[in-house]
Write an enzyme that holds these catalytic residues in place. Structure first.
Site, PDB file in Angstrom:
ATOM      1  N   CYS A   1       0.872  -1.156   0.000  1.00  0.00           N
ATOM      2  CA  CYS A   1       0.000   0.000   0.000  1.00  0.00           C
ATOM      3  C   CYS A   1       0.923   1.224   0.000  1.00  0.00           C
ATOM      4  O   CYS A   1       2.113   1.092   0.264  1.00  0.00           O
ATOM      5  CB  CYS A   1      -0.914  -0.012   1.213  1.00  0.00           C
ATOM      6  SG  CYS A   1      -2.398   0.952   0.962  1.00  0.00           S
TER       7      CYS A   1
ATOM      8  N   CYS B   1      -4.162  -1.117  -2.242  1.00  0.00           N
ATOM      9  CA  CYS B   1      -4.692   0.226  -2.474  1.00  0.00           C
ATOM     10  C   CYS B   1      -4.470   0.590  -3.929  1.00  0.00           C
ATOM     11  O   CYS B   1      -3.539   0.112  -4.566  1.00  0.00           O
ATOM     12  CB  CYS B   1      -4.074   1.249  -1.522  1.00  0.00           C
ATOM     13  SG  CYS B   1      -2.369   1.691  -1.832  1.00  0.00           S
TER      14      CYS B   1
ATOM     15  N   CYS C   1       6.471  -0.586  -9.571  1.00  0.00           N
ATOM     16  CA  CYS C   1       7.028  -1.339  -8.450  1.00  0.00           C
ATOM     17  C   CYS C   1       8.467  -1.735  -8.733  1.00  0.00           C
ATOM     18  O   CYS C   1       8.868  -1.868  -9.888  1.00  0.00           O
ATOM     19  CB  CYS C   1       6.211  -2.608  -8.199  1.00  0.00           C
ATOM     20  SG  CYS C   1       4.545  -2.300  -7.632  1.00  0.00           S
TER      21      CYS C   1
END
Length: 177
Positions: free
Chosen positions: A16, A92, A100
């Site tokens: 998140c 989220c 990422c």
């Protein structure tokens, strides 16, 4: 990538943005519900630096050990010393849209987005209820996940199941138009 194939549990990372509520709760739930089969971690792209007090209160009330919980960066899980990840779940929408890091082990991933309970305004009771709802949805998804018939699922079938789990309770989380 099947639980029980080796003595080591499968590693699951919940992401998140702030790593202060949803991902922390998911880490606790997975470590309890998947005990022996899974080891959960949580992190954030921009960690808040502390765990949300409402999340901590709820987890304590439900008898989770919160002593080792902390808000941490996802960079802790992208280096050579990081555990090999088998699954990465974003919880989220902001984290799902971010680029990422490259995760060790090429884990399977899915988006299990939920509304942010920390963003709810109102009385303590209203805010606590938002955390209760988030916990319930995470618990439902994680319970489904840990009980999947991993031994009989192909990688493609497993990915489809992971994506479907992310839709559990999604209709109830949509805000009215």
């Amino acid at each position: 990538m099947k639980p029980g194939d080796a003595n080591d549990p499968l590693n699951v990372l919940f992401l998140c943005t702030g790593n202060s509520a949803r991902s922390i709760m998911a880490e606790c739930i997975m470590n309890r519900e998947g005990l022996g089969k899974f080891k959960a971690y949580s992190a954030g792209s921009m960690p808040a630096g502390q765990v949300n007090p409402y999340a901590l209160n709820l987890l304590r009330k439900l008898n989770y050990d919160v002593s080792g919980l902390r808000s941490k960066s996802w960079e802790e899980f992208s280096g050579p010393e990081a555990p090999k990840l088998d699954f990465v779940f974003t919880v989220c929408d902001n984290a799902a849209k971010e680029v990422c890091p490259i995760w060790p082990g090429q884990p399977m991933s899915a988006h299990w987005g939920l509304p942010d309970p920390a963003a709810v305004d109102g009385t303590d009771a209203v805010r606590a209820l938002a955390f209760d709802d988030t916990y319930r949805m995470l618990f439902q998804r994680i319970t489904i996940f840990v009980n999947l018939p991993f031994a009989s699922l192909s990688k493609l079938s497993l990915q489809k199941q992971l994506d479907e789990i992310g839709k559990q309770g999604a209709a109830a989380t949509k805000e009215p138009a």
